[in-house]
Design an enzyme around this catalytic site. Structure first.
Site, short mmCIF file in Angstrom:
data_model
loop_
_atom_site.label_atom_id
_atom_site.label_comp_id
_atom_site.label_asym_id
_atom_site.label_seq_id
_atom_site.Cartn_x
_atom_site.Cartn_y
_atom_site.Cartn_z
N GLU A 27 0.87 -1.16 0.00
CA GLU A 27 0.00 0.00 0.00
C GLU A 27 0.92 1.22 0.00
O GLU A 27 1.82 1.30 0.83
CB GLU A 27 -0.87 0.02 1.27
N ARG B 63 5.60 -12.71 9.68
CA ARG B 63 6.31 -11.48 9.35
C ARG B 63 7.63 -11.45 10.10
O ARG B 63 7.84 -12.19 11.05
CB ARG B 63 5.46 -10.26 9.72
N LYS C 49 4.56 0.42 10.44
CA LYS C 49 4.58 1.70 9.73
C LYS C 49 4.18 2.83 10.66
O LYS C 49 4.70 3.93 10.58
CB LYS C 49 3.60 1.64 8.56
#
Length: 562
Positions: free
Chosen positions: A36, A263, A273
């Site tokens: 994104e 992850r 983020k």
RNA sequence: UGCCGGAUGGUGUAAUGGUAGCACAACAGACUCUGGAUCUGUUUGUCUAGGUUCAAAUCCUAGUCCGGCAACCA
């Protein structure tokens, strides 16, 4: 398909190999990396990138770069460019396969209409609060929205008017009609389209309704004929919805298969983020590309190589175990490569002057130094030597502790590639700080060897004072003081564990050969560490070096434990 | 108390019913014109309890612990 052997591969590669063997996808492998564009990529993304692009490459397939730009309020074009640069830097190419979820908005809309027509979606008038309330909680089933049994005709009309902009944000939402009592919250009639009167970075004002991730992602995968859609563990509970949507719109088989992996978490840093953005916004760091950041931009600026990152990622592997990888392994991979490739130079980070009393005042000699003992083809260079030099302040001790075998009063050491020197005396200022170390050299030891065969324990790096070039060195430490920064007492947050000593700036003295160093050049400062000329702030005549990673330092360890 | 995952040395992983291996870290030593690199060696592990089997990290049962899931974010 040479790498499609059965063992020694992670579980995802095994699945891909099996699908290849059974010819499920006609022998093709198509993956995608779907960022994104709302922030910079970090090393956690690099894990996904290397998996997605790596698997495609191994299977002679392709990997698409697809921007998942379905939320116009968060996304910006500048991140698109930054992300492309990062993926390229890591060594991957998407060729002509650059896509945007927003390219599919029209198709996605048609799929939503199809869902409505077959009675599997409806326009819901519940407010956000009601929506939550109706959804229920994990331990209790939800209840059906009053809008759930709206007629197809009415749904079609309302959805069309949603698109036409007749309603305000939040007034209506399009929902998939699934099962309000499902134990999986994501299956309780999830929203698939919402109204957002917001300008999109690519489609501008063409749309005021935007598809949700769950709706857009699986369909985008299917539209692009993705075979294996790899994502992180938190999407595991979304998989039934992923499959449900593709089934509901009757996507032809074989359909893409979502597979989840863990992850990457790294010790002494943060990877979300949100937190990274907070560090930037609150000024803890200078930007997304601050060399302390785990972002690819930061690591690149710090001097980490793409190769080292790829090797690191390969070593940690792919599993479903949610753990924390020791950042020391990353650092090891960086050193491993730089040891092979980085030219050696001498630089004194914390200089103290040495005067060689019996060395002629006006004499200058050039000493031959090896550029890289790990790679003799790198050749040699000349390093100027003279009566006054700088050495590292920590390389001298007036009262040397045990096992300290550097310079001390009366002690003889070697100056690398130069001479043996013996400390005769020290000169201090009024505060007792050493300002000068007076030494005697042995002219017979030129080059660093003694003809009489006597050994010396320590070898010091040095820079001739007369020839030294001043430069700035930025010494970095871990971003956080705790292995898991989020591990805090009730009421505190991870910022409490920020390491305010993570950047220390020093004025150093470097050998003159470094004068022509270009931004991005990497060196080993002998006995200290690997350094990279900063690409942002270094200037000719005012060089700035970032410490990439220090050399292992067994003396520091000895000293610490004694 | 719901659903979905996961559990192998300090950390990351391998072993797919048949000798628990590798890497990092740590420690010890050798070597060294970088206390770097290199080399050698050492310590440390199958979550628990039952079961199946000649044989279980692996299969079965029951527990324990950990993670994720309740944005009109992705």
């Amino acid at each position: 398909m040479s790498d499609m052997a059965d063992t020694g591969k992670d579980f995802i590669r095994e699945i891909v190999a099996e699908d290849f063997r059974s010819n499920k996808y006609g022998g093709s492998v198509v993956t995608r990396f779907p960022p994104e564009p709302n922030g910079c990529l970090h090393i956690g993304h690099a894990k996904a990138i290397c998996l997605d692009f790596g698997i495609a490459a191994e299977g002679n397939g392709v990997c698409h770069l697809r921007f998942d730009d379905t939320n116009p309020v968060a996304e910006e074009t500048e991140y698109v460019e930054a992300i492309k640069e990062d993926v390229h830097w890591l060594g991957w190419n998407w060729g002509e396969h650059l896509y945007y979820a927003s390219d599919y908005f029209e198709q996605l809309y048609e799929y939503a209409v199809k869902l409505i027509k077959i009675g599997k979606a409806y326009v819901c008038a519940l407010s956000v609060e009601e929506f939550k309330e109706y959804r229920g909680v994990p331990t209790r089933p939800g209840k059906e929205s009053p809008s759930r049994n709206r007629s197809v005709k009415e749904n079609l009309d309302l959805f069309e008017r949603m698109r036409a902009g007749e309603f305000k944000d939040g007034e209506y939402v399009l929902r998939a009609k699934i099962d309000m009592s499902s134990p999986n919250l994501h299956m309780r009639d999830p929203a698939i389209y919402r109204i957002k009167h917001a300008r999109h970075h690519r489609t501008g004002d063409r749309w005021c309704i935007y598809p949700m991730y769950d709706f857009a992602h699986c369909l985008s995968d299917a539209i692009e004929n993705i075979t294996h859609s790899l994502c992180t563990l938190e999407f595991e509970v979304h998989r039934p919805l992923y499959d449900w949507i593709l089934q509901a719109v009757e996507m032809p088989e074989p359909r893409p298969r979502q597979i989840e992996f863990a992850r990457l978490n790294l010790s002494y840093t943060v990877m979300s983020k949100r937190k990274l953005l907070q560090l930037v916004r609150a000024g803890y760091v200078s930007g997304w590309d601050d060399p302390r950041m785990p972002t690819l931009a930061g690591m690149r600026r710090r001097g980490y190589t793409a190769e080292a990152i790829r090797v690191f990622l390969q070593r940690i592997g792919i599993t479903k175990v949610d753990g924390i990888t020791d950042i020391a392994l990353l650092e090891h991979c960086v050193r491993e490569e730089l040891n092979r490739t980085a030219p050696r130079v001498m630089a004194v980070l914390d200089p103290v002057k040495v005067v060689i009393e019996n060395y002629p005042e006006d004499l200058e000699e050039n000493m031959e130094a090896v550029n890289n003992p790990e790679d003799l083809s790198a050749g040699t260079r000349q390093v100027p030597f003279s009566r006054e030099l700088y050495i590292e302040r920590e390389d001298f001790r007036e009262n040397p502790p045990g096992k300290f075998y550097r310079l001390a009063p009366g002690r003889e050491v070697r100056l690398r590639y130069a001479y043996y020197i013996t400390c005769a005396s020290v000169i201090k200022d009024e505060n007792g700080r050493i300002v000068e170390i007076r030494c005697i050299y042995d002219p017979n030891t030129r080059g660093g060897d003694s003809p009489d065969g006597r050994k010396v324990k320590g070898t010091l790096h040095w820079v001739s004072a007369r020839h030294a070039v001043k430069a700035e060195a930025r010494i970095y430490d871990r971003l956080f003081t705790k292995e898991i920064p989020e591990d805090v007492e009730e009421g505190d947050d991870y910022l409490k564990n920020f390491n305010f000593n993570s950047l220390v700036t020093a004025t150093c003295m470097i050998e003159p050969s470094l004068q022509g160093a270009k931004p991005g050049d990497r060196f080993q400062f002998e006995r200290k560490g690997y350094f990279c000329v900063d690409v942002v702030e270094s200037r000719e005549g005012a060089l700035v070096f970032n410490q990439i990673v220090p050399l292992r330092d067994s003396w520091a360890k000895i000293e610490k434990t004694h």
